[in-house]
Design an enzyme around this catalytic site. Structure first.
Site, PDB file in Angstrom:
ATOM      1  N   GLU A   1      -5.389  -4.232   8.952  1.00 28.37           N
ATOM      2  CA  GLU A   1      -5.377  -2.772   8.956  1.00 28.37           C
ATOM      3  C   GLU A   1      -5.813  -2.226  10.322  1.00 28.37           C
ATOM      4  OE1 GLU A   1      -6.115  -2.083   4.227  1.00 28.37           O
ATOM      5  OE2 GLU A   1      -7.788  -2.655   5.487  1.00 28.37           O
TER       6      GLU A   1
ATOM      7  N   LYS B   1       1.184 -11.571   1.417  1.00 28.86           N
ATOM      8  CA  LYS B   1       0.829 -10.200   1.712  1.00 28.86           C
ATOM      9  C   LYS B   1      -0.634 -10.159   2.135  1.00 28.86           C
ATOM     10  CE  LYS B   1      -0.535  -7.226  -1.002  1.00 28.86           C
ATOM     11  NZ  LYS B   1      -2.020  -7.215  -0.873  1.00 28.86           N
TER      12      LYS B   1
ATOM     13  N   SER C   1     -10.130   9.227  -0.724  1.00 28.25           N
ATOM     14  CA  SER C   1     -10.687  10.582  -0.850  1.00 28.25           C
ATOM     15  C   SER C   1      -9.662  11.657  -0.532  1.00 28.25           C
ATOM     16  CB  SER C   1     -11.910  10.716   0.042  1.00 28.25           C
ATOM     17  OG  SER C   1     -11.692  10.098   1.293  1.00 28.25           O
TER      18      SER C   1
ATOM     19  N   THR D   1       1.262  -4.104  -0.198  1.00 27.05           N
ATOM     20  CA  THR D   1       0.450  -2.899  -0.471  1.00 27.05           C
ATOM     21  C   THR D   1       0.326  -2.139   0.851  1.00 27.05           C
ATOM     22  OG1 THR D   1      -1.554  -4.223  -0.255  1.00 27.05           O
ATOM     23  CG2 THR D   1      -0.759  -3.786  -2.484  1.00 27.05           C
TER      24      THR D   1
ATOM     25  N   THR E   1      -5.183  -7.503  -0.780  1.00 21.55           N
ATOM     26  CA  THR E   1      -5.565  -8.740  -1.418  1.00 21.55           C
ATOM     27  C   THR E   1      -4.636  -9.753  -0.806  1.00 21.55           C
ATOM     28  OG1 THR E   1      -6.285  -7.935  -3.552  1.00 21.55           O
ATOM     29  CG2 THR E   1      -5.219 -10.066  -3.541  1.00 21.55           C
TER      30      THR E   1
ATOM     31  N   ASN F   1      -9.472   2.827   5.983  1.00 19.46           N
ATOM     32  CA  ASN F   1     -10.374   2.447   4.906  1.00 19.46           C
ATOM     33  C   ASN F   1     -11.369   3.534   4.535  1.00 19.46           C
ATOM     34  OD1 ASN F   1      -9.706  -0.334   4.109  1.00 19.46           O
ATOM     35  ND2 ASN F   1      -9.877  -0.641   6.315  1.00 19.46           N
TER      36      ASN F   1
END
Lengths: 413, 413
Positions: free
Chosen positions: B285, B184, B413, B158, B195, B408
C-alpha cells in the site's frame, strides 16, 4: 527542527525545585545547532550514588559503552550531555571523544574520569569533535546553579517540540526527599535527531545498589512500556543520581532494597518515570493522539505486555487511530500476531468505554457512532480482555501520521 | 479501492497456460464490491493432492480453521474464494458460513465437504452471508474453463492495484510439468481489505505429503521473507494443488520428498513463489520503492533473516527510503535492535554498490552523491555484512510513504 509544538504538550511545564548537591549549567557549543544550547553539565559537589539503565542495542553508542563501564563503580561527580551528534557508530574516534570529554570534566570538578557520566544525542555516524566543547567544561563546572533544571531539559532536546520535566516528593523516615527528572524523545527513537535520554536526581541518601534496584523495577512499567515507532536507539540512556544531602536533615541512609521505609519513594519514582515516559510518547514525531493499550486477562503480565506492544506498534492500528477509525479488526490482528497465548473466541475489546467486540465477535450492541465519538478524543484507550488469566499490562504509544513520514522521510535529504 | 496502479507493477502480465485437471470460473456476487468479480471457484475434476501453509496468527479466520482441518486429508476437489469479506472474528456465524459454503461446493462438484478448500479476504468482523453466493456455485462448477487464471487473480484482489500471476515449467522424469500461481496482497497484511492469499496448481503427479514438504521449504525464502508493514493477517493462506494429470503423459509419480527427480520442479516452485512474493511487496500500500535487504556474515541463516526483517520492518528505514535518504545510521539502529549477535565494529553496510560504512564507522571514501544516486532508483538494495559467520538471508519489502498512512488511516472513516 522547526516542527510545530505537539498538540499533546502539557498546558504548563512543572517548576522543578533545586536538589541539594546538584548544580547545572548549559552552553551554546555550536556542535550542530545554531542559536540554542546544546551542552549540559550537571555537577555533584560530593560523591553521589548513581544507577542506570542503558539501551539493549547490540550497536550501542560510545557514551553508552562509557557509562556501562563507570556504572560498576556506583559513584558520580559529573554528567556531561551534548545534543546535535550522537557519537554513535564512530569507531575508534568515538572512544577517543568520550575519553577526552571525561578527562576534561574530571579535571574541571576534581575527580576521576570513572566518576564522570556521558550522553550524546543527534546524528549518528558523524565523528563527534569533543574539542568543540571540552574547553567550556571548567566554566560550566564553576558557574553551575541549582535552579536550572528547565534549561537542562532544553539543552538536550533534538526533534522534541517541548522540554520534558517532572518532579515528585516523598517521605523518607521522618523527612521529605525530592526527585527531579528530565527527558528527551522524540521518536522511540530515531538515531538521527532523537534518542531517549533521561536524567533523574534526588537528595535521598540511597546506596548505589539500592538505587539500581529501584530504577530497574520502575523502568519496566514506564520507559520500557512506551513506544513511538518500535525503533530502539543506539543511545538510550537513563541515569539516576542520589546526592544523599537529605541525610543532614535527618533522612535515614538506605542500604537495603527491601527496606520498608522506601515505599513512598518507590511510588514517587514510579509516578515520575511514567510522567516523563508519557511526555515522550505525547511528543512522538508527528503525533496527534496518545494511545494507551491495556491488555488484561492474559496468562502472565509479560504475555500481556508483549500483546500490548504488538498492538501499540502495529502500523495498521496506529494509522487507524490517526484516521479516527474504530477499527477493532486491526486490534484482533495485532493480538493474533503477537505469538502469545490467546483464544479468539474469548476476546473482548474496548475503545474507551465502548465495548466493540465480545466473545470473538462484534458486540451485538455495537454502535459505530459511539465508537467514533471515542476516536475523536486526544487520548485513545484500547483495552483488550483475553479472558484467560490475571496477567495485565499497559503500554503507551501514539498514532502514525503523514507528518511522521514527512519528518523522517524528508529529514536529511 | 481506486488507488493508482503501483509504479512497480510488471510491464506486462504473464500469460498462464491451462493446467490439466483444473477448471476456473468467477462471478460478481456483490458481497461488498459493485461491478467487479468477487467470487472465484477452482474445480479439480479428479481427486487432487493438496498442501498448504496458513497464517500463524492466534486469531485465525474461519476459513483458515476450515482449511487446516481439511489439509490433513490431503485431497481436494474444489476451492472457493471470495473477496470483500474476510469471515474473520465472526464467531459461531463464521463457522456456519464456512460449513454452508463447503456443502454447496461439495454438492456442485459431487464430493465430500472435506475435499473443499476455502479462503475469504476483505473486511474483518463483519458476518459473511454465504447465502449471497452459495447459489452460484453449481453454475460456476458447471461452466469453469481451464484458461481463466488471470480472471481468477482479478476476482481475489482487494486493495491490490494489479493482479499477481506467475507460471513456470519444469522437467519431471522424461516429461515436462507446469506450475501456475496467483496471489493477492496488498498490505502484509491489513485485515481490512487485504490478506495474503496465494493459490498454485500443477499437473505434476506428486503425493500430498511430498507436496507439503516442497511447499514448506519453498515458502521460507519467498512469502515468509516478504514484509510490507510487519502486520500478519488473520487470513494468510497459501494452497498448492497437484492434479497429477501429467502422469498420463509419462511423468513419474513422486511419493518421496527425497526423490532426486524433483530437482527441477523444486527450483521452478522456488522461483515462482519468489516471483509472486515480490509482486506482493511491489504492490504494498502506497509503495514507491521495493527494498531488498540482504544480511550476510551472520552466525546463522536464521539470525541473518531476523536482522534483515528488523531492517525491512523499521519505520525509520522505510521512511528514509521513501525520502531517498541514504540514512545508513538507521540501518545500524535496526541491526542493533534485532537482538541477534552483531559486532558494531565489524559491520559493513552497502546501499546498492556503494559501501557507506565499514569496520564500525562511515566509509572513509563515503560519497553522499554516489549514495544519493543509488537511493533514487526504484529498487533499493541494502546489504549488511556482519563479519561473523556464513549465515545469509534476503528479505523483500517496500518503503513507507504518506500514501500508506492515507490508505490505512482514511479507509473506513
Amino acid at each position: 527542527m522547526s516542527h510545530p509544538v505537539s498538540p499533546l504538550a502539557p498546558a504548563t511545564l512543572a517548576e522543578l525545585p533545586p536538589i541539594e548537591g546538584v548544580r547545572i549549567a548549559t552552553a551554546e557549543a555550536g556542535i550542530k545547532y545554531k542559536n540554542r544550547t546544546d551542552l549540559m553539565m550537571m555537577v555533584f559537589d560530593a560523591p553521589t550514588a548513581v544507577a542506570g539503565v542503558l539501551t539493549r542495542s547490540r550497536c550501542p553508542s560510545a557514551p553508552v559503552d562509557f557509562c556501562r563501564a563507570n556504572l560498576a563503580g556506583g559513584s558520580a561527580r559529573a554528567l556531561v550531555v551534548n545534543s546535535g551528534n550522537a557519537n554513535a557508530f564512530t569507531g575508534r574516534r568515538g572512544r577517543e571523544s568520550t575519553a577526552m570529554t571525561a578527562e576534561a570534566a574530571a579535571k574541571a570538578v576534581g575527580c576521576s574520569p570513572s566518576e564522570v557520566f556521558l550522553a550524546s544525542t543527534g546524528v549518528i555516524g558523524e565523528p563527534l569533535d569533543a574539542g568543540r566543547f571540552t574547553h567550556l567544561l571548567q566554566s560550566l563546572a564553576d558557574t553551575g546553579e541549582a535552579d536550572r533544571w528547565r534549561e537542562a531539559a532544553q539543552a538536550i532536546m533534538t526533534t522534541d517540540t517541548y522540554p520534558k520535566v517532572a518532579t515528585r516528593s516523598a517521605a523518607l523516615g521522618d523527612g521529605t526527599v525530592t526527585i527531579n527528572g528530565i527527558a528527551k524523545g522524540a521518536g522511540m527513537i530515531a538515531p538521527d535527531m532523537a534518542t531517549m535520554l533521561s536524567f533523574l536526581a534526588t537528595d535521598a541518601p540511597i546506596a548505589a545498589p539500592v538505587l539500581q534496584a529501584l530504577l530497574k523495577a520502575a523502568v519496566e512499567p514506564s520507559f520500557n512500556s512506551v513506544t513511538v515507532d518500535s525503533d530502539t536507539s543506539t543511545s538510550d540512556t537513563l541515569l539516576f543520581f542520589a546526592t544523599g544531602a537529605a541525610a543532614a536533615r535527618g533522612c535515614p541512609e538506605i542500604t537495603d532494597a527491601a527496606d520498608p521505609r522506601l515505599g513512598a519513594l518507590r511510588s514517587a519514582l514510579g509516578e515520575l518515570l511514567l510522567d516523563l515516559a508519557r511526555q515522550v510518547a505525547r511528543d512522538g514525531e508527528g503525533v496527534r493522539k496518545e494511545i494507551q493499550v491495556t491488555v488484561e486477562g492474559a496468562v502472565s503480565d509479560l504475555s500481556a505486555k508483549r500483546i500490548a506492544l504488538s498492538i501499540a506498534n502495529s502500523p495498521l492500528v496506529k494509522t487507524a487511530v490517526a484516521g479516527e477509525d474504530a477499527n477493532w479488526g486491526r486490534v484482533v490482528m495485532a493480538v493474533g500476531k503477537a505469538g502469545e497465548e490467546a483464544d479468539r473466541d474469548r476476546l473482548a475489546i474496548h475503545f474507551g468505554d465502548v465495548r466493540v467486540a465480545v466473545d470473538g465477535e462484534r458486540d451485538p450492541a455495537y454502535s459505530e457512532a459511539a465508537a467514533s465519538a471515542v476516536m475523536r478524543r486526544a487520548e485513545i484507550l484500547i483495552r483488550v480482555d483475553l479472558g484467560l488469566g490475571t496477567g495485565r499490562w499497559t503500554v503507551y504509544g501514539c498514532d502514525l501520521t503523514k507528518d511522521y513520514v514527512a519528518i523522517n522521510g524528508d529529514y536529511r535529504s
